[in-house]
Write an enzyme that holds these catalytic residues in place. Sequence first.
Site, PDB file in Angstrom:
ATOM      1  N   LYS A   1      69.524  45.927 -16.895  1.00 26.48           N
ATOM      2  CA  LYS A   1      69.015  45.559 -18.215  1.00 26.48           C
ATOM      3  C   LYS A   1      67.572  45.994 -18.396  1.00 26.48           C
ATOM      4  CE  LYS A   1      71.572  41.296 -17.317  1.00 26.48           C
ATOM      5  NZ  LYS A   1      71.457  39.853 -17.055  1.00 26.48           N
TER       6      LYS A   1
ATOM      7  N   LYS B   1      71.774  50.888  -9.607  1.00 19.64           N
ATOM      8  CA  LYS B   1      72.636  49.993 -10.362  1.00 19.64           C
ATOM      9  C   LYS B   1      72.232  49.991 -11.833  1.00 19.64           C
ATOM     10  CE  LYS B   1      74.339  45.211 -10.332  1.00 19.64           C
ATOM     11  NZ  LYS B   1      74.225  43.886  -9.686  1.00 19.64           N
TER      12      LYS B   1
ATOM     13  N   LYS C   1      63.038  41.445  -5.216  1.00 17.16           N
ATOM     14  CA  LYS C   1      62.371  41.050  -6.459  1.00 17.16           C
ATOM     15  C   LYS C   1      60.891  40.762  -6.251  1.00 17.16           C
ATOM     16  CE  LYS C   1      66.519  39.187  -8.679  1.00 17.16           C
ATOM     17  NZ  LYS C   1      67.179  38.004  -9.259  1.00 17.16           N
TER      18      LYS C   1
END
Length: 342
Positions: A203, A200, A117
Amino acid sequence: MNQTSFTPRVFSGIKPSGGLTLGNYLGAIKRFVGMQGQMETIYCVVDMHAITVWQDPKELANMTREVAAGYLAAGLDPSQSILFNQSQVAAHAELAWIFNCVARVGWMNRMTQFKDKAGSNAEKVSLGLYAYPALMAADILIYQATHVPVGEDQKQHVELTRDIAAKFNHDFKTDFFPLTEPVIEGPAMRIMNLRDGTKKMSKSGESDMERINMTDDADKIAKKFKKAKTDPEPLPETVEGLKDRPEARNLVEIYAALNDMTPEAVIAEYPGAGWGTFKPALADLAVAKLAPISEEMARFMADPAEIDRILGEGAEKARAIANPILRDTYDIVGLLRSDATR
């Protein structure tokens, strides 16, 4: 006190950022609902984790309600499970500080999700993003949870939770916290992108066609599966034939998870089938399973006061478990409190 001395208790949470996807449903919520009645179940919308990166305040509140609506629409029963949002139970944050003082910097440096991240911008991200695994451990251990259902990508966090519990117990010569067990089982625990089977389902993906949103209606669900990326070959005769075919494997695993089957059973039902046969069948199955949930979510979202009431009642139940555990933790550590605060 050994592991068997703890009340069997499940804890897990979902972060309210960006909306719920099929990955959240199959990898988490569907499993959570299925665990009701097997042992005590505590489920949380982890809104404090969401703010490790900037969130629009109004949107965060809305997303918190949407995740709660997803739980409820999928069949979570507030009379069987505790459902609440994290920030309503202050004990999470209080125990997290103690765990910040137990965990070692080297442990945090090994956490792969922070590296993913933060990327090359690690010096500019929030301290919360770096330290959030300690809060995650607190989320679990403030209830002395014995089991956490997770995907493979979250297993490292449960391992860290076990490390923190073990070090706390060792440092203070106690057996107060359990060594929580990760529960990883079933097909499609890691749902992949409909346009790229190596990534993956997210969102935050660039295209809405990459994912199934749990708010999508029947027409959108069907369209996305029918247009999902595949390869030129038909389905294989055995599941081993899905190796090195990420898009094909992803669609088979989604079908399996939606229909409570194994991938082997899906291949046995559609051996050698072309995509013109399998994708419409998958679309029909997905619509049958998911459209009623999206309709029920819309009903809940139309009544935010009811969602807030359910979350508030859940938080009260959660505090009844968490606060005595926090008080005992303070006593173990030697943090002085007057009688009025006990």
